[in-house]
Design a protein around this motif. Structure first.
Motif, mmCIF file in Angstrom:
data_model
loop_
_atom_site.group_PDB
_atom_site.id
_atom_site.type_symbol
_atom_site.label_atom_id
_atom_site.label_comp_id
_atom_site.label_asym_id
_atom_site.label_seq_id
_atom_site.Cartn_x
_atom_site.Cartn_y
_atom_site.Cartn_z
ATOM 1 N N LEU A 58 1.131 -0.971 -0.043
ATOM 2 C CA LEU A 58 -0.163 -0.024 -0.164
ATOM 3 C C LEU A 58 0.824 1.390 0.049
ATOM 4 O O LEU A 58 0.316 2.032 -1.323
ATOM 5 C CB LEU A 58 -0.777 -0.110 1.423
ATOM 6 N N ASN A 59 1.794 0.819 0.797
ATOM 7 C CA ASN A 59 2.709 2.658 0.928
ATOM 8 C C ASN A 59 3.448 2.815 -0.613
ATOM 9 O O ASN A 59 3.468 3.512 -0.951
ATOM 10 C CB ASN A 59 4.188 2.137 1.517
ATOM 11 N N GLN A 60 3.670 1.347 -1.213
ATOM 12 C CA GLN A 60 4.499 1.537 -2.404
ATOM 13 C C GLN A 60 3.326 1.844 -4.165
ATOM 14 O O GLN A 60 4.142 3.372 -4.109
ATOM 15 C CB GLN A 60 4.813 0.378 -3.160
ATOM 16 N N LEU A 61 2.059 2.006 -3.246
ATOM 17 C CA LEU A 61 1.339 2.144 -4.168
ATOM 18 C C LEU A 61 0.565 3.484 -3.821
ATOM 19 O O LEU A 61 0.460 4.680 -4.658
ATOM 20 C CB LEU A 61 -0.509 1.466 -4.138
ATOM 21 N N PHE A 111 1.213 7.048 -6.402
ATOM 22 C CA PHE A 111 0.073 7.805 -6.916
ATOM 23 C C PHE A 111 0.903 9.253 -6.443
ATOM 24 O O PHE A 111 -0.440 9.675 -7.174
ATOM 25 C CB PHE A 111 -1.173 7.153 -6.616
ATOM 26 N N ALA A 112 1.248 9.447 -5.823
ATOM 27 C CA ALA A 112 1.388 10.572 -5.097
ATOM 28 C C ALA A 112 2.041 11.665 -6.128
ATOM 29 O O ALA A 112 2.075 13.042 -6.606
ATOM 30 C CB ALA A 112 1.991 10.815 -3.729
ATOM 31 N N ALA A 113 2.742 10.725 -6.900
ATOM 32 C CA ALA A 113 4.026 11.357 -7.928
ATOM 33 C C ALA A 113 2.370 11.367 -8.853
ATOM 34 O O ALA A 113 2.967 12.988 -9.605
ATOM 35 C CB ALA A 113 4.995 10.483 -8.093
ATOM 36 N N GLU A 114 2.195 10.260 -9.137
ATOM 37 C CA GLU A 114 1.006 10.694 -9.951
ATOM 38 C C GLU A 114 0.348 11.747 -10.294
ATOM 39 O O GLU A 114 -0.271 12.771 -11.036
ATOM 40 C CB GLU A 114 0.541 9.636 -10.946
ATOM 41 N N ARG A 115 -0.546 11.697 -8.812
ATOM 42 C CA ARG A 115 -1.618 13.265 -8.827
ATOM 43 C C ARG A 115 -0.918 14.679 -8.609
ATOM 44 O O ARG A 115 -1.459 15.265 -8.942
ATOM 45 C CB ARG A 115 -2.259 12.502 -7.185
ATOM 46 N N LYS A 116 0.325 14.743 -8.448
ATOM 47 C CA LYS A 116 0.818 15.670 -8.502
ATOM 48 C C LYS A 116 1.448 16.466 -9.765
ATOM 49 O O LYS A 116 0.957 17.682 -9.824
ATOM 50 C CB LYS A 116 2.230 15.886 -8.217
#
Length: 146
Positions: A56-59, A63-68
């Motif tokens: 989950l931490n990896q996901l 996602f945080a990078a993609e979302r940014k």
């Protein structure tokens, strides 16, 4: 036609409104009355295994990078809308095109968020998935402040 102070204020207000709508669509603005976010629910209520936590931490990092990146794209689209409004001073073709671009970026962010939700779900065991599904359904269908 000169761009007066009132027109400038209106353009800024409309651009700000478009930005707020984008933020809402992106899930950035949350009702403070909501008892818990999906993130909190998954981490605190589902009794994840150490392996699930690591996955989950990896996901979430991915996602945080993609979302940014998507949020930067959405802000750029909002800036284009503000420029189009300043240029045309009416609901003209440039404004319509810029609005469409904002909606496209908002849609991309929403689609990525839903994919992320399904990626999280895939890490869960069947019992956790049932609880997760109920939480997601509740989050999507509840009224603000419930």
């Amino acid at each position: 036609m000169k761009f007066g102070g009132l027109q400038l204020l209106l353009a800024i207000a409309l651009a700000l409104a478009a930005g707020v709508l984008g933020a809402i669509a992106a899930g950035e603005l949350r009702d403070t009355g909501q008892s818990q976010t999906l993130h909190h629910f998954v981490h605190e209520e589902l009794d994840l295994t150490d392996r699930q936590k690591a996955q989950l931490n990896q996901l979430e990092n991915n996602f945080a990078a993609e979302r940014k990146d998507m949020e930067i794209s959405l802000r750029a689209a909002n800036s284009q809308l503000a420029a189009a409004m300043e240029d045309e001073h009416e609901y003209g073709p440039k404004v319509v095109s810029a609005i469409d671009e904002v909606h496209d970026r908002m849609g991309d962010l929403q689609k990525a968020t839903v994919r992320h939700v399904f990626d999280m779900r895939a890490l869960l065991d069947p019992q956790q998935q049932l609880r997760f599904d109920r939480q997601v359904a509740s989050s999507l269908t509840s009224e603000p402040g419930e």
